[in-house]
Design a protein around this motif. Structure first.
Motif, mmCIF file in Angstrom:
data_model
loop_
_atom_site.group_PDB
_atom_site.id
_atom_site.type_symbol
_atom_site.label_atom_id
_atom_site.label_comp_id
_atom_site.label_asym_id
_atom_site.label_seq_id
_atom_site.Cartn_x
_atom_site.Cartn_y
_atom_site.Cartn_z
ATOM 1 N N CYS A 35 36.392 39.643 42.173
ATOM 2 C CA CYS A 35 37.498 40.559 42.495
ATOM 3 C C CYS A 35 37.038 42.009 42.651
ATOM 4 C CB CYS A 35 38.546 40.421 41.403
ATOM 5 S SG CYS A 35 39.878 41.562 41.520
ATOM 6 N N ARG A 36 36.020 42.405 41.881
ATOM 7 C CA ARG A 36 35.363 43.696 42.042
ATOM 8 C C ARG A 36 36.209 44.891 41.592
ATOM 9 N NH1 ARG A 36 33.737 42.346 48.070
ATOM 10 N NH2 ARG A 36 35.933 41.822 48.048
ATOM 11 N N CYS A 65 40.529 42.218 32.811
ATOM 12 C CA CYS A 65 40.865 40.877 32.319
ATOM 13 C C CYS A 65 39.871 40.478 31.242
ATOM 14 C CB CYS A 65 40.849 39.880 33.471
ATOM 15 S SG CYS A 65 39.199 39.451 34.021
ATOM 16 N N LYS A 67 37.557 38.296 31.289
ATOM 17 C CA LYS A 67 36.179 38.176 31.792
ATOM 18 C C LYS A 67 35.532 39.559 31.896
ATOM 19 C CE LYS A 67 37.432 36.273 35.746
ATOM 20 N NZ LYS A 67 38.873 36.073 35.764
ATOM 21 N N GLY A 68 36.290 40.481 32.475
ATOM 22 C CA GLY A 68 35.724 41.808 32.700
ATOM 23 C C GLY A 68 35.297 42.468 31.410
ATOM 24 N N SER A 198 41.902 38.829 41.773
ATOM 25 C CA SER A 198 42.537 38.463 40.522
ATOM 26 C C SER A 198 43.447 39.547 39.934
ATOM 27 C CB SER A 198 41.431 38.093 39.549
ATOM 28 O OG SER A 198 41.919 37.696 38.345
#
Ligand code: SF4
Length: 978
Positions: A35-36, A65, A67-68, A198
């Motif tokens: 998503c970057r 999120c 994950k980030g 995302s």
């Protein structure tokens, strides 16, 4: 469990910082998924302490999120590789027996080998990459090397979504475009669980719902976004196309279509020749205005004016106010040929696609389909509004307002990953077009540099004469064919590429077919390879079909004891399953340790309002001897003296990757990055290289955003100001309008060739029927190839995977935080289905397909339609891979469905005398979601372990193995007293 847990924590974040501690925040771009988002990495004394979202970043506006924020644990993952490795002499591939070597030795080895290949037969080098974000560089490297054997992961990801939409509307979802939820009133999401886009999509859905928008999710499984939809419509996998065809039937029958839009902006009124012969099914044209239209020059077409009862050029005459263009009927031209508007043919096509017909295929009740069609049509047409934004179209007509069509769709891999996906997605794009929701407020909107020409002006390399030693290709290895003449074929009609992309087997394989490389190379079909370089793709586990056989292929030897794929180079940051099979391992960096570019030459992060590109800058030094793959390519290209990387004097042109990014121009003034160009950074989009460009990005949150004027933000297929601007920016080669392709004469050209009605290239006899069937100029639904070949009584269930929100494919099972969310997976089964099969909730079960079987745990779930079973993608791991401890849940309880999926199908549906890729016959998209399975309970005396299992591999030399600098958090409790 990880070895990490046996160590004492080294940080206490609630302790006061030491007075001399240095804290700082560095901005870069996340890469925990594709998503970057913009992130801020917080460091204390050089150690990463935590990561949060960058509030100034246009993509995520501070949102982050799971994950980030867990990127910190990727940095210290025990699976990290730290030094180049060479397989030990005599060791088998797959055993993971390596010795460390220096980078210099690795470069010498590779350069010598590649130089030899390039000087003799460059196609024997193949470069295939996984979910990387630097395809402009990897494409350039392959092209300069002179091999057509290059592709990234798109062929096994979602090429159907890209190609199906781009060949129809000039753009697609995600990076290419998306739903305008700010102005939509109805949002229909289909075939999407967690998305590539995302955080932005989550933000948009939350605002949309708060504003009272209605959200319908159509999916076999109610996960991810579907969980917050106002309505979930369960559907059988692979049947979405039938739903779209029935919706088109209803919309046309009830006249809930945007007539004005269809007549002006699509090829719906353009006249198709109905008479048999070379022009059959192509658009009639005016010979005085040049040759017949095709995908490269689409504008010489005719329409029928009902007012004058005569034929007119399609534009500008045909769209003049005084004309009343026909969408229906049959007409006779002066030369005697019979023609019909393409819309007439579409209407005839959907006539039999009644809701009852679709109900039998999709499982969605006919009444619900009727209601959905009414909702779509009435929202698009009767709840429409206009924005006070004036714009001028490509024919010079000024529109004082912009027409909104507030129905937005979003779709992704659930539609794409079927062997009928291309035509399904064509059907969706046509459905959107008849509602007039293309680049309209509240509908689908493009993101620059889209829309592209239809067909995009990127021709694939297809000249066998140019495949010669020490010579770059005269076109890119990947592209968008517009006719059979553009296929990548040898003179005898055989595939030019190792993956058979752009051959008659898969003519529009715009992203290549990575999923067939190992099988074909092992077989020497169409020729053997010498060196296969794989970057960031786990082809020995979750990125391949038929996993166990492919692992054997990687280790297969010929009669002389030589490997069938003689040299295998793997570049990865982690000890994935694939690493064990490499001859040479190149340790990559993480995204926090390197420069990266997400730019306009590749896959930018553009927004509806204008182009956006972004970069990553290193926030910490690379671990050990890790080296970014970008640097490896620039180094190799320089040592090999590939022309684009070499000065006229024969010296190295670019010092390193950052230098290459700043100074490489693919046209004068156009390079990888748009922002801060010109000698002093005063220009944007086009301008000379700026030596301080990286610094400017670093100072500006690693992102550059260009806002288009308001009058260039909509209707961009036909918006002259935008078309001119996009040509000036180098995003398009022409500034002509892009009419939507309801009826594809490009597909018809392939069909005519298959029918033997044209003089040019024709497919081999054994593929004629296939091309004739699937290259239908109008969308249609057919059962996915594997489904059609499978006895539904034997294998009654569809088996699919979904990507969870907390993990991006296989990337995160080595992440200590994220694996606490998903350390193993279940097969989720509707209770009715499971109990019918005699399987208890939580019980062990065998899942069997025609191709293989897995043993796994079943979990009952009401959130799946009864004919489908599903699991999370890529949670299961091979024992020992990713530095998971022996007996880790991922390998003992986790599993991958890949063991059940074949990479090849019998060509004729019968015996395996001839095979063909298990892929979409148009685009080569891997048919991941087409497998059919049956369930049976594991017997009570079986081990409660997932199957199949593979022998554990040892830790490779230099693998991190434990986390020296792991940050442990104690907030909320006083561990010091423990
Ligand atoms: S959505 Fe993807 S890019 Fe954005 S923060 Fe999460 S992992 Fe990172």
């Amino acid at each position: 469990m990880f070895k990490i847990f046996s160590r004492s924590p080294v940080h206490d974040p609630i302790a006061k910082p030491k007075p001399q501690s240095k804290t700082e925040i560095r901005c870069t771009t996340c890469y925990m998924c594709a998503c970057r988002c913009g992130i801020r990495v917080h460091l204390r004394d050089g150690d990463i302490r935590f990561i949060d979202g960058n509030p100034n970043h246009p993509i995520n506006r501070g949102v982050i999120c799971a994950k980030g924020s867990a990127g910190i644990m990727k940095q210290v993952s025990p699976a990290r590789l730290t030094e180049p490795l060479l397989r030990k002499a005599g060791a088998a591939r797959g055993e993971g027996q390596f010795e460390p070597i220096s980078w210099e030795r690795a470069f010498e080895l590779l350069t010598e080998r590649l130089r030899g290949i390039r000087a003799t037969d460059p196609k024997k080098f193949a470069l295939f990459t996984g979910r990387d974000q630097m395809q402009a560089l990897t494409t350039l490297f392959a092209r300069q090397f002179g091999t057509p054997n290059y592709a990234a992961h798109g062929g096994f990801c979602s090429v159907n979504m890209a190609a199906g939409m781009i060949y129809t509307i000039g753009g697609s979802f995600w990076e290419f475009g998306g739903p305008d939820l700010e102005r939509a009133k109805l949002f229909v999401m289909i075939g999407t669980a967690e998305d590539h886009h995302s955080n932005p999509l989550k933000i948009a859905i939350s605002k949309f719902k708060r504003a009272g928008g209605r959200f319908i999710s159509i999916n076999p499984v109610r996960t991810g976004y579907s969980a917050i939809a106002d309505e979930w419509i369960p559907i059988r996998p692979g049947t979405d196309g039938a739903l779209f065809m029935a919706l088109l039937h209803e919309l046309i029958e009830n006249d809930l279509i945007d007539h004005a839009f269809l007549k002006r902006y699509t090829n719906a009124p353009q006249l198709v020749v109905l008479d048999e012969g070379e022009m059959e099914g192509l658009f009639a044209f005016d010979p005085n205005k040049g040759p017949a239209s095709d995908g490269r020059n689409p504008h010489n077409k005719l329409v029928w004016d009902l007012k004058s009862g005569s034929v007119k050029p399609a534009y500008p005459e045909g769209i003049a106010a005084e004309c009343d263009i026909a969408l229906r009927g049959r007409y006779r031209l002066a030369d005697g040929s019979t023609v019909a508007p393409s819309f007439q043919l579409l209407a005839e096509r959907v006539l039999a696609c009644t809701p009852e017909w679709a109900e039998a295929i999709t499982g969605v009740a006919a009444a619900r389909i009727r209601m959905l069609a009414r909702e779509l049509g009435e929202t698009a047409l009767h709840q429409a509004f206009e924005l006070p934004i004036g714009w001028t179209d490509a024919w010079g007509v000024r529109h004082e307002t912009t027409q909104a069509r507030p129905v937005a769709f979003h779709a992704m891999r659930g539609l794409a990953a079927h062997s009928n996906g291309f035509q399904t997605i064509r059907a969706l794009a046509v459905l959107m077009s008849v509602l007039g929701t293309i680049d309209a407020p509240g509908g689908f909107r493009h993101k620059p540099p889209y829309p592209r020409h239809i067909v995009p002006n990127y021709r694939v390399f297809n000249d066998p004469a140019m495949l010669k030693p020490n010579t770059p290709l005269n076109a890119a290895p990947l592209g968008f064919p517009a006719s059979p003449e553009e296929l990548a074929l040898n003179d005898d009609g055989s595939p030019m590429r190792i993956d058979h992309a752009f051959s008659w087997e898969h003519p529009l394989a715009a992203h290549g077919m990575m999923h067939n490389v190992i099988t074909n190379a092992t077989r020497g079909d169409p020729y053997p390879l010498d060196t296969l370089m794989i970057f960031m793709a786990n082809m020995a586990w979750n990125s391949t079909m038929n996993t166990m056989a492919v692992r054997d292929m990687l280790n297969a030897r010929d009669g002389n004891g030589q490997f069938k794929i003689p040299f295998l180079v793997v570049c990865d940051a982690f000890q994935s399953e694939m690493v064990a099979f490499a001859d040479l391992v190149l340790p990559d960096t993480t995204y926090l340790e390197r420069h990266d570019v997400m730019g306009m030459l590749d896959r930018p992060i553009s927004e509806f309002e204008g182009p956006v590109d972004s970069v990553r800058v290193p926030v910490v030094a690379p671990l050990g001897q890790c080296k970014p793959f970008q640097e490896v390519l620039v180094e190799l290209a320089s040592r090999l003296k590939l022309p684009a990387f070499t000065t006229e004097a024969g010296t190295r042109k670019f010092k390193d990757y950052p230098d290459f990014i700043v100074n490489f121009e693919h046209q004068p003034g156009l390079g990888f990055l748009m922002g801060w160009r010109g000698a002093n950074g005063e220009k944007s989009i086009r301008g000379e290289p700026n030596p301080n460009q990286w610094e400017m990005y670093a100072k500006n949150d690693c992102v550059f955003q260009h806002h288009l004027p308001l009058d260039q933000q909509y209707m961009r297929n036909w918006n002259q100001a935008y078309l001119d601007a996009s040509k000036a920016a180098g995003w398009r080669q022409r500034n002509d309008p892009i009419q939507l392709v309801l009826y594809s004469d490009t597909l018809q050209r392939f069909r005519l060739a298959a029918q033997g009605k044209t003089k040019g290239r024709q497919p081999p006899d054994h593929l004629r029927k296939r091309i004739e069937t699937y290259f239908d100029p109008l969308p249609f639904w057919y059962a996915p190839l594997e489904v059609a070949q499978t006895d539904a009584r034997e294998y009654p269930l569809a088996a699919i995977t979904q990507r969870p929100m907390a993990m991006y494919h296989s990337w995160d099972s080595q992440n200590a935080w994220l694996r606490q969310i998903h350390s193993h997976n279940y097969l989720f089964v509707n209770p009715l289905t499971a109990s019918h099969a005699g399987i208890a909730d939580g019980g062990w079960s065998w899942v069997e397909s025609r191709w293989g079987k897995v043993r796994c745990m079943v979990r009952y779930s009401e959130a799946v339609e009864p004919g489908t079973v599903w699991t999370w993608n890529a949670i299961g791991k091979a024992d020992g891979a990713w530095q998971l401890a022996p007996g880790a849940d991922e390998s003992r309880k986790g599993f991958v469905l890949n063991h059940l999926i074949t990479e090849e199908l019998p060509l004729d549906g019968g015996a395996f005398s001839a095979t063909i890729s298990n892929s979409d016959p148009v685009t080569g998209q891997a048919g991941w979601y087409d497998v059919r399975v049956r369930l049976r309970p594991a017997s009570a005396d079986e081990a409660e372990v997932s199957a199949p299992q593979v022998a554990a591999v040892p830790a490779v030399p230099g693998v991190l193995g434990h986390a020296h600098d792991a940050v442990a958090y104690f907030a909320g409790r006083d561990d010091h007293d423990d």
